[in-house]
Design a protein around this motif. Sequence first.
Motif, PDB file in Angstrom:
ATOM      1  N   GLU A 188      23.096  33.925  41.732  1.00 25.45           N
ATOM      2  CA  GLU A 188      24.410  34.320  42.253  1.00 25.45           C
ATOM      3  C   GLU A 188      25.258  34.766  41.060  1.00 25.45           C
ATOM      4  N   PHE A 189      25.861  35.948  41.172  1.00 23.14           N
ATOM      5  CA  PHE A 189      26.756  36.366  40.097  1.00 23.14           C
ATOM      6  C   PHE A 189      28.091  36.787  40.682  1.00 23.14           C
ATOM      7  N   GLU A 190      29.116  36.589  39.898  1.00 24.54           N
ATOM      8  CA  GLU A 190      30.460  36.900  40.356  1.00 24.54           C
ATOM      9  C   GLU A 190      31.247  37.584  39.248  1.00 24.54           C
ATOM     10  N   TYR A 191      32.148  38.490  39.669  1.00 23.61           N
ATOM     11  CA  TYR A 191      33.081  39.154  38.759  1.00 23.61           C
ATOM     12  C   TYR A 191      34.492  38.894  39.273  1.00 23.61           C
ATOM     13  N   ASP A 192      35.443  38.896  38.347  1.00 19.87           N
ATOM     14  CA  ASP A 192      36.801  38.518  38.726  1.00 19.87           C
ATOM     15  C   ASP A 192      37.465  39.538  39.646  1.00 19.87           C
ATOM     16  N   LYS A 193      37.000  40.805  39.618  1.00 17.88           N
ATOM     17  CA  LYS A 193      37.573  41.848  40.477  1.00 17.88           C
ATOM     18  C   LYS A 193      36.640  43.047  40.417  1.00 17.88           C
ATOM     19  N   ASN A 194      36.957  44.117  41.156  1.00 13.10           N
ATOM     20  CA  ASN A 194      36.106  45.305  41.115  1.00 13.10           C
ATOM     21  C   ASN A 194      36.864  46.553  40.678  1.00 13.10           C
ATOM     22  N   LYS A 195      38.112  46.382  40.249  1.00 11.90           N
ATOM     23  CA  LYS A 195      38.906  47.525  39.773  1.00 11.90           C
ATOM     24  C   LYS A 195      39.508  47.161  38.420  1.00 11.90           C
TER      25      LYS A 195
END
Length: 336
Positions: A188-195
């Motif tokens: 599982e990977f996560e990023y703080d936002k996509n912009k």
Amino acid sequence: MFLQKGLFGGLTLGTNATVQLEFRRADRKPVKAASIKGKGSETEQLPLYTNKDSVVGEIRVANTPGKKVEHQGIKVQLLGQIELKTERGTPNDFLALVRDLAPPGDLTSLQTYSFEFNDVEMQYDSYRGLQVRLRYLLRVTVSRSYGTSIVKEFPFWIRNTEDVPPPPPGPQPPIKMEVGIEECLHIEFEYDKNKYHMKDTVVGKIYFLLVRIKLKHMEIEIRRRETIGSGSHARNENETLAKYEIMDGAPVRGESIPIRLFLSPYDLAPTYKNVHNKFSVKYYLNLVLVDEEDRRYFKQQEITLYRASDAQKSAAPSPQSSTAALQPQSESPSSS
């Protein structure tokens, strides 16, 4: 006072005349310069403007001493063009303005002409890619009834900022994705936002929920995809702009790896969507895992990049300091 020839000046054209051009601003402030990446390690200095700026300046046309130049008029054009690799030699003009500088006559001495293009609509950014180029230029033409007309082009660069509304107060939910191979690997990977703005930092984490294959290392790539055309005629070109090694060695179940990717050192431009119905540019974070048999596993997450104003960048919240920083493997100068 004229700017240096190597910066925004002119060169001898043919054997009978020279053309020089000085870029100015309507508010009399100095014209800023943009450092643009060229071939290899070369860079080019170009005058920098933005949408709705007035492009003004002065042109000097001089004959070779002792030689008269007969002409059918002198003009300057402001052009915006899109050049596609598949249509080499036939640029598409999306902007074309003209100012007549002189009627037909003889050029027997140095002549100086002022010009103005006021509040020009330059909504598209300048861009140089693998299969498309969007450029702006001033073209000075000394028309001749016989022989070759004297033509000199002076490119300049456009950078526009995007007004992005601030995020709502409080913590924002991260973007989470899961990837895996049935009964072998589950991540599982996560990023703080996509912009992100182009000087931003990508913050995230990777969780290993199940590990039954022997992984050797893991890296994240920043990829750019150019698309020209549409539908069945669309043509894509991918380019890897940066690679970050985020793990060297075999992970274990329950392990968490923090990510902190700095975007500022790299050759990035904003995300572009269907520019003048000609091309688009997208960006992806590409997660790559390599096992001990050198098999590679991929997972992509699209992100949106934009150019923020200085006020927006200073107002943006800083990433959490508890996240470990990644060192880029290679760097290239920003040209956007």
